[in-house]
Design a protein around this motif. Structure first.
Motif, PDB file in Angstrom:
ATOM      1  N   GLY A   1       0.834  -1.415   0.350  1.00 54.61           N
ATOM      2  CA  GLY A   1      -0.305   0.104  -0.057  1.00 54.61           C
ATOM      3  C   GLY A   1       1.007   1.397  -0.125  1.00 54.61           C
ATOM      4  N   ILE A   2       1.624   1.074  -0.860  1.00 58.59           N
ATOM      5  CA  ILE A   2       2.775   2.344  -1.106  1.00 58.59           C
ATOM      6  C   ILE A   2       2.462   2.538  -2.624  1.00 58.59           C
ATOM      7  N   VAL A   3       2.966   4.390  -2.943  1.00 61.44           N
ATOM      8  CA  VAL A   3       3.053   4.359  -4.185  1.00 61.44           C
ATOM      9  C   VAL A   3       4.153   4.474  -4.351  1.00 61.44           C
ATOM     10  N   THR A   4       4.768   4.256  -6.285  1.00 63.17           N
ATOM     11  CA  THR A   4       5.644   3.381  -6.851  1.00 63.17           C
ATOM     12  C   THR A   4       5.678   4.658  -7.885  1.00 63.17           C
ATOM     13  N   GLN A   5       7.332   4.598  -8.070  1.00 66.31           N
ATOM     14  CA  GLN A   5       7.402   5.620  -9.544  1.00 66.31           C
ATOM     15  C   GLN A   5       8.551   4.435 -10.086  1.00 66.31           C
ATOM     16  N   CYS A   6       8.511   3.868 -11.214  1.00 66.43           N
ATOM     17  CA  CYS A   6       9.761   3.024 -11.683  1.00 66.43           C
ATOM     18  C   CYS A   6      10.198   3.842 -12.100  1.00 66.43           C
ATOM     19  N   ILE A   7      11.442   3.296 -12.548  1.00 69.10           N
ATOM     20  CA  ILE A   7      12.220   4.562 -13.574  1.00 69.10           C
ATOM     21  C   ILE A   7      13.345   3.462 -14.243  1.00 69.10           C
ATOM     22  N   LEU A   8      13.508   3.769 -16.168  1.00 68.67           N
ATOM     23  CA  LEU A   8      14.618   2.952 -15.907  1.00 68.67           C
ATOM     24  C   LEU A   8      16.260   3.208 -15.594  1.00 68.67           C
ATOM     25  N   ALA A   9      17.046   1.876 -15.887  1.00 67.17           N
ATOM     26  CA  ALA A   9      18.390   2.444 -14.993  1.00 67.17           C
ATOM     27  C   ALA A   9      19.190   3.401 -17.011  1.00 67.17           C
ATOM     28  N   GLU A  10      18.720   2.632 -18.001  1.00 69.46           N
ATOM     29  CA  GLU A  10      19.526   3.360 -18.532  1.00 69.46           C
ATOM     30  C   GLU A  10      18.561   5.250 -18.802  1.00 69.46           C
ATOM     31  N   LYS A  11      17.760   5.569 -17.359  1.00 67.67           N
ATOM     32  CA  LYS A  11      17.264   6.621 -18.130  1.00 67.67           C
ATOM     33  C   LYS A  11      18.001   7.909 -16.998  1.00 67.67           C
ATOM     34  N   LEU A  12      19.152   7.111 -16.635  1.00 69.37           N
ATOM     35  CA  LEU A  12      19.558   7.562 -15.197  1.00 69.37           C
ATOM     36  C   LEU A  12      20.765   7.474 -15.640  1.00 69.37           C
ATOM     37  N   ARG A  13      20.841   7.333 -16.698  1.00 69.18           N
ATOM     38  CA  ARG A  13      23.276   8.302 -17.063  1.00 69.18           C
ATOM     39  C   ARG A  13      23.027   9.367 -17.682  1.00 69.18           C
ATOM     40  N   ASN A  14      22.360  10.455 -17.568  1.00 66.05           N
ATOM     41  CA  ASN A  14      22.084  11.510 -18.105  1.00 66.05           C
ATOM     42  C   ASN A  14      20.824  12.194 -16.639  1.00 66.05           C
ATOM     43  N   PRO A  15      22.178  12.585 -15.581  1.00 62.68           N
ATOM     44  CA  PRO A  15      21.248  13.373 -14.531  1.00 62.68           C
ATOM     45  C   PRO A  15      21.009  14.651 -14.639  1.00 62.68           C
ATOM     46  N   ASN A  16      21.543  15.665 -15.735  1.00 65.50           N
ATOM     47  CA  ASN A  16      20.719  16.997 -15.972  1.00 65.50           C
ATOM     48  C   ASN A  16      19.760  16.943 -16.933  1.00 65.50           C
ATOM     49  N   ASN A  17      19.065  15.345 -17.033  1.00 62.51           N
ATOM     50  CA  ASN A  17      17.549  15.648 -18.442  1.00 62.51           C
ATOM     51  C   ASN A  17      16.394  15.600 -17.318  1.00 62.51           C
TER      52      ASN A  17
END
Length: 496
Positions: free
Chosen positions: A186-202
């Motif tokens: 019973g908690i809100v989740t937000q999934c992010i693909l690992a490849e999206k983390l390659r650019n921290p300034n996106n």
């Protein structure tokens, strides 16, 4: 495939006319000539009109103007503060990827970028999240429970959000994470693909994720000015969207899942969702509609201390051959639900079908009336010549396409006790398309239907179980069911 099929409108129309004249050559066909049938080689010309773009409203603390008319169906969220935000006190990050592909420092920088964007959006954010690495092949429920405990930083508030980094998509991890978080923890989740983390300034990525997080926590991203929602602002009104998700080819053991989303606030920005399983696979009628609507009406009353006096029901996924069946069964189911909840004066019902699966396309005659791709501009309505001569239906292109030829949505008003005029229902439908929480643009169909799509797709991730006897409906024999969403999430838009 997408690049090949996504033709610009003028190119697509030219190809069709070329085929008619040089390939099909209908006027040289002996069979057509024998029946005295002639086919016009030119496209049909119809009259349309463009509805006025609405004025969106953000928080007055925005660095730029917070109330402005939208141009070309989209706006830039940069320097805008969201209309109403929820504080984020307790959150953590669960990384279901190895440290080589997703190093700790990289995750930290990305979470700093996300936190900064949330603060720019006006959210009050607590400490930096705890980052927890777990084995994606291990016990996912245990990994989620550990991360939830790590999120409980401020003991005055419960854990609110879990950011889950998954290695790729499609992945069974995504479905497992959502199922466990929705139904067991019973908690809100937000999934992010690992490849999206390659650019921290996106920043555009963090903005998109920020919009979703605020909506999931119960905030309002934006709204329209009061005058433009007067149709639903005069009296308490519930906007409802419904859809059915059928199993794919080869999924014989999967049921058909119905999803209904309904607005629970006067400005139609917050929606609660309910799901049910149809006993009959591929049945286009929502079998448990009465129970779902009764539950949503109670939720509306709990939040507003008044029941809605009008209901505008948008139904997706119905072909013309099924209109009569759906109208007879679902309108009756709604009426029965009204009889159970209301002592007297049930709400006036307007029942509208939305169709996207058709082959009608539009292109302006004058290039100056088109957008940059050559499509009609958002707000284009066609309600004559190609619509039914006796029924109440219209085509509305509410969005600005990113590529290819934009497809309008075909709306049929099948039942209307509110006695809406054409202008009233067309303007309301168009304006609602600007209130979708997941993006900063108008979308192609009204948000309650889009939310019902998302909710049905989410429920498809849950395991199907056979339950004996009565579950949600009146049948007494064994039926398929899915796990219930936790009470905490039933009152937020966890599915966006």
């Amino acid at each position: 495939m997408i690049k090949f099929t996504a033709c610009k409108p003028q190119e697509r129309f030219d190809k069709i006319e070329n085929c008619i004249q040089n390939i099909f050559k209908h006027n040289e066909d002996e069979n057509l000539r024998d029946f005295e049938i002639k086919i016009d080689p030119k496209m049909m010309t119809v009259d349309g009109r463009v509805l006025k773009s609405p004025t969106v409203m953000f928080n007055a603390n925005s660095k730029q103007q917070n109330i402005f008319p939208v141009q070309n169906g989209r706006w830039n969220p940069k320097d805008l503060v969201l209309l109403r935000t929820k504080p984020l006190h307790n959150w953590s990050v669960l990384v279901l990827a190895d440290r080589r592909s997703c190093p700790m420092e990289q995750v930290k920088r990305c979470m700093i970028g996300l936190k900064q964007k949330l603060i720019e959006f006006g959210m009050e954010v607590g400490n930096d999240p705890y980052i927890n690495y777990e084995n994606p092949q291990g016990n996912i429920e245990s990994s989620l429970q550990i991360s939830v405990q790590k999120a409980h930083n401020n003991k005055s508030f419960p854990p609110q959000l879990l950011i889950v980094i998954i290695p790729r998509k499609p992945s069974p991890l995504y479905g497992e994470v959502k199922m466990i978080a929705d139904t067991k923890i019973g908690i809100v989740t937000q999934c992010i693909l690992a490849e999206k983390l390659r650019n921290p300034n996106n920043k555009s990525l963090w903005a998109n994720i920020g919009l979703k997080i605020n909506a999931k926590l119960g905030g309002h991203n934006c709204n329209l000015i009061k005058e433009e929602l007067s149709t639903i602002g005069k009296v308490p009104t519930m906007i409802v969207g419904a859809d059915i998700s059928h199993p794919g080819v080869g999924q014989k053991d999967q049921p058909s899942i119905a999803a209904v989303c309904a607005s629970v606030e006067p400005n139609a920005t917050t929606y609660y969702g309910r799901i049910s399983v149809n006993k009959q696979i591929r049945n286009e009628t929502i079998e448990c509609l009465g129970e779902m609507i009764s539950d949503l009406l109670k939720a509306f009353y709990e939040k507003n201390k008044v029941l809605p006096k009008r209901m505008i029901f948008y139904r997706d996924g119905v072909s013309e051959g099924q209109f009569r069946s759906v109208l007879n069964r679902e309108v009756i189911a709604l009426k029965n639900a009204f009889d159970k909840i209301y002592q007297k004066d049930p709400p006036n019902l307007t029942f509208i079908i939305a169709q996207k699966r058709h082959h009608t396309r539009f292109i302006p005659i004058n290039r100056r009336d088109a957008d940059k791709l050559g499509n009609c501009i958002p707000g284009t309505v066609v309600d004559q010549s190609i619509v039914h001569c006796n029924e109440f239906d219209f085509y509305l292109q509410s969005h600005s396409g990113l590529q290819g030829t934009t497809r309008p949505t075909h709306y049929y008003v099948l039942h209307d006790e509110n006695k809406f005029g054409a202008d009233e229902i067309q303007n309301l439908t168009y304006r609602l398309c600007y209130l979708y929480a997941r993006c900063s643009s108008a979308i192609s169909v009204v948000p309650p239907i889009a939310y019902a799509h998302l909710l049905a797709a989410r429920a498809r991730l849950y395991p199907t179980i056979e339950v004996p006897g009565e579950q949600n409906c009146e049948e007494s024999e064994s039926i398929s069911s899915i796990p219930l969403v936790s009470k905490e999430l039933a009152k937020v838009m966890y599915f966006v």
